[in-house]
Design a protein around this motif. Sequence first.
Motif, PDB file in Angstrom:
ATOM      1  N   TRP A 188       2.427   8.552 -14.772  1.00  0.00           N
ATOM      2  CA  TRP A 188       2.302   9.595 -15.783  1.00  0.00           C
ATOM      3  C   TRP A 188       3.029   9.197 -17.057  1.00  0.00           C
ATOM      4  O   TRP A 188       4.210   8.881 -17.044  1.00  0.00           O
ATOM      5  CB  TRP A 188       2.857  10.903 -15.239  1.00  0.00           C
ATOM      6  CG  TRP A 188       2.803  12.039 -16.200  1.00  0.00           C
ATOM      7  CD1 TRP A 188       1.749  12.424 -16.977  1.00  0.00           C
ATOM      8  CD2 TRP A 188       3.868  12.956 -16.503  1.00  0.00           C
ATOM      9  NE1 TRP A 188       2.081  13.516 -17.749  1.00  0.00           N
ATOM     10  CE2 TRP A 188       3.375  13.863 -17.480  1.00  0.00           C
ATOM     11  CE3 TRP A 188       5.175  13.093 -16.034  1.00  0.00           C
ATOM     12  CZ2 TRP A 188       4.156  14.898 -17.997  1.00  0.00           C
ATOM     13  CZ3 TRP A 188       5.960  14.123 -16.545  1.00  0.00           C
ATOM     14  CH2 TRP A 188       5.453  15.007 -17.513  1.00  0.00           C
ATOM     15  N   ALA A 216      -5.386   3.200 -17.934  1.00  0.00           N
ATOM     16  CA  ALA A 216      -5.640   4.616 -17.676  1.00  0.00           C
ATOM     17  C   ALA A 216      -4.362   5.228 -17.122  1.00  0.00           C
ATOM     18  O   ALA A 216      -3.581   4.558 -16.443  1.00  0.00           O
ATOM     19  CB  ALA A 216      -6.786   4.790 -16.682  1.00  0.00           C
ATOM     20  N   ASP A 217      -4.150   6.490 -17.422  1.00  0.00           N
ATOM     21  CA  ASP A 217      -2.985   7.209 -16.907  1.00  0.00           C
ATOM     22  C   ASP A 217      -3.342   7.789 -15.544  1.00  0.00           C
ATOM     23  O   ASP A 217      -4.131   8.726 -15.433  1.00  0.00           O
ATOM     24  CB  ASP A 217      -2.603   8.331 -17.883  1.00  0.00           C
ATOM     25  CG  ASP A 217      -1.281   8.997 -17.518  1.00  0.00           C
ATOM     26  OD1 ASP A 217      -0.827   8.836 -16.361  1.00  0.00           O
ATOM     27  OD2 ASP A 217      -0.713   9.685 -18.384  1.00  0.00           O
ATOM     28  N   GLY A 218      -2.747   7.216 -14.493  1.00  0.00           N
ATOM     29  CA  GLY A 218      -3.004   7.707 -13.141  1.00  0.00           C
ATOM     30  C   GLY A 218      -2.221   8.948 -12.794  1.00  0.00           C
ATOM     31  O   GLY A 218      -2.471   9.585 -11.767  1.00  0.00           O
ATOM     32  N   LYS A 219      -1.230   9.316 -13.649  1.00  0.00           N
ATOM     33  CA  LYS A 219      -0.455  10.551 -13.520  1.00  0.00           C
ATOM     34  C   LYS A 219       0.238  10.682 -12.166  1.00  0.00           C
ATOM     35  O   LYS A 219       0.530  11.782 -11.711  1.00  0.00           O
ATOM     36  CB  LYS A 219      -1.355  11.765 -13.781  1.00  0.00           C
ATOM     37  CG  LYS A 219      -1.976  11.754 -15.173  1.00  0.00           C
ATOM     38  CD  LYS A 219      -2.881  12.930 -15.398  1.00  0.00           C
ATOM     39  CE  LYS A 219      -3.521  12.844 -16.797  1.00  0.00           C
ATOM     40  NZ  LYS A 219      -4.465  13.965 -17.040  1.00  0.00           N
ATOM     41  N   SER A 221      -0.989  10.430  -9.384  1.00  0.00           N
ATOM     42  CA  SER A 221      -1.895  11.200  -8.526  1.00  0.00           C
ATOM     43  C   SER A 221      -2.869  10.256  -7.839  1.00  0.00           C
ATOM     44  O   SER A 221      -3.472   9.394  -8.493  1.00  0.00           O
ATOM     45  CB  SER A 221      -2.666  12.222  -9.373  1.00  0.00           C
ATOM     46  OG  SER A 221      -3.851  12.638  -8.741  1.00  0.00           O
ATOM     47  N   GLU A 224      -6.418  10.883  -9.351  1.00  0.00           N
ATOM     48  CA  GLU A 224      -6.554  10.328 -10.716  1.00  0.00           C
ATOM     49  C   GLU A 224      -6.625   8.807 -10.670  1.00  0.00           C
ATOM     50  O   GLU A 224      -7.404   8.177 -11.391  1.00  0.00           O
ATOM     51  CB  GLU A 224      -5.369  10.768 -11.580  1.00  0.00           C
ATOM     52  CG  GLU A 224      -5.301  12.256 -11.859  1.00  0.00           C
ATOM     53  CD  GLU A 224      -6.203  12.691 -12.995  1.00  0.00           C
ATOM     54  OE1 GLU A 224      -6.828  11.827 -13.629  1.00  0.00           O
ATOM     55  OE2 GLU A 224      -6.274  13.911 -13.241  1.00  0.00           O
ATOM     56  N   GLU A 227     -10.068   7.671  -9.395  1.00  0.00           N
ATOM     57  CA  GLU A 227     -11.108   7.839 -10.417  1.00  0.00           C
ATOM     58  C   GLU A 227     -10.979   6.769 -11.499  1.00  0.00           C
ATOM     59  O   GLU A 227     -11.988   6.217 -11.968  1.00  0.00           O
ATOM     60  CB  GLU A 227     -10.990   9.235 -11.038  1.00  0.00           C
ATOM     61  CG  GLU A 227     -12.106   9.577 -12.022  1.00  0.00           C
ATOM     62  CD  GLU A 227     -13.494   9.486 -11.396  1.00  0.00           C
ATOM     63  OE1 GLU A 227     -14.447   9.095 -12.121  1.00  0.00           O
ATOM     64  OE2 GLU A 227     -13.629   9.783 -10.189  1.00  0.00           O
ATOM     65  N   ALA A 228      -9.738   6.443 -11.875  1.00  0.00           N
ATOM     66  CA  ALA A 228      -9.528   5.390 -12.866  1.00  0.00           C
ATOM     67  C   ALA A 228     -10.015   4.048 -12.345  1.00  0.00           C
ATOM     68  O   ALA A 228     -10.640   3.264 -13.081  1.00  0.00           O
ATOM     69  CB  ALA A 228      -8.040   5.304 -13.214  1.00  0.00           C
TER      70      ALA A 228
END
Length: 339
Positions: A188, A216-219, A221, A224, A227-228
């Motif tokens: 994040w 990409a920001d995986g946060k 998660s 997330e 999806e990235a």
Amino acid sequence: MPRKVTSLDVARKAGVSQSAVSRVFTKGASVSAEMEARVRAAAEALGYRPNVLARSLITGRSRIVGLVVAYLDNPFFADAVEKLSHALQAEGYHLLMFTVGNSAVDLDRVVDELMDYQVDALIAASVDLSGRLVERCAAAGLPVVLFNRGIAGSGLSSITSDNRAGGQRAAEFLLAGNHSRIAHISGWQGSSTGRDRAAGFATALAAAGQGLHGQADGKYSRAEACEAARTMMEAPTPPDAIFVGNDYMALAVMDVLRHDLGVSVPGDVSIVGYDDIAMAAWPSYDLTTVRQPARRMIAATVSELLAQIETPSRRPQKIEIDGPLVVRGSARLPKDQTT
């Protein structure tokens, strides 16, 4: 209902004063071995246990440390909490833990409850305290130490791994493996850990004349991060290596690549994580990762916390502890490491 056994009962049975009983059950108090043996034998015979909460009203110390942690999904934190609890117990303290989401309202409520419990200090693990909360803790004389997170300008002590150096180490390893399309699924970017790992990684790539193939920001998660990874791998030119901001996300990325997309790891794409959680070493993952030195981070956190309790005027410390790259089988090896 039988009457509750008191320290006076123990004193009478042991043939000592009530204050002697109190000293026996007070950590660090001066008492002879013979007297301690007599008092503890009497207490055992009567089934007596000292009232810790009542004693805290007298001493002004509850010997309880509050811990606020955002979530325990990531195995790194579950392991850290266990180590932290053991380390504090060794110093005569106990842990009172609360979990919070990302809601500022939840965090305010939890800090209020911790203050109600009269905790001696607070550890915030990967939680961002607002300036208002920092001020409230300071006004209450409550020492606060940040674990695995820094908050710039907060005036709070923080203990982290050396996140920039870790990100740099991951980049240098992938560059040495002759990868040319290197991407990053970061932690994040609202957190110091996510930003610092990403910054160290990007800086090392730039120093080698290579830019990020994608980011990409995986946060932090799993969903997330998955999806990235799908988006990156379904692009016309997918990456041949991905540095993932923590192992919790990296294992999820490996699962989606192998089982959903039919991508070979490390044949088609190399994966490097960060943390070195226990599952990283499982043969089904065999994840190359930057290790967070959890034991040293915990030791530094407890040491700093106790120092602040004893010396409230102590200046805040920023402690960054370096950890090694643990090379396993999820990433292509540099030529000088192949056999």
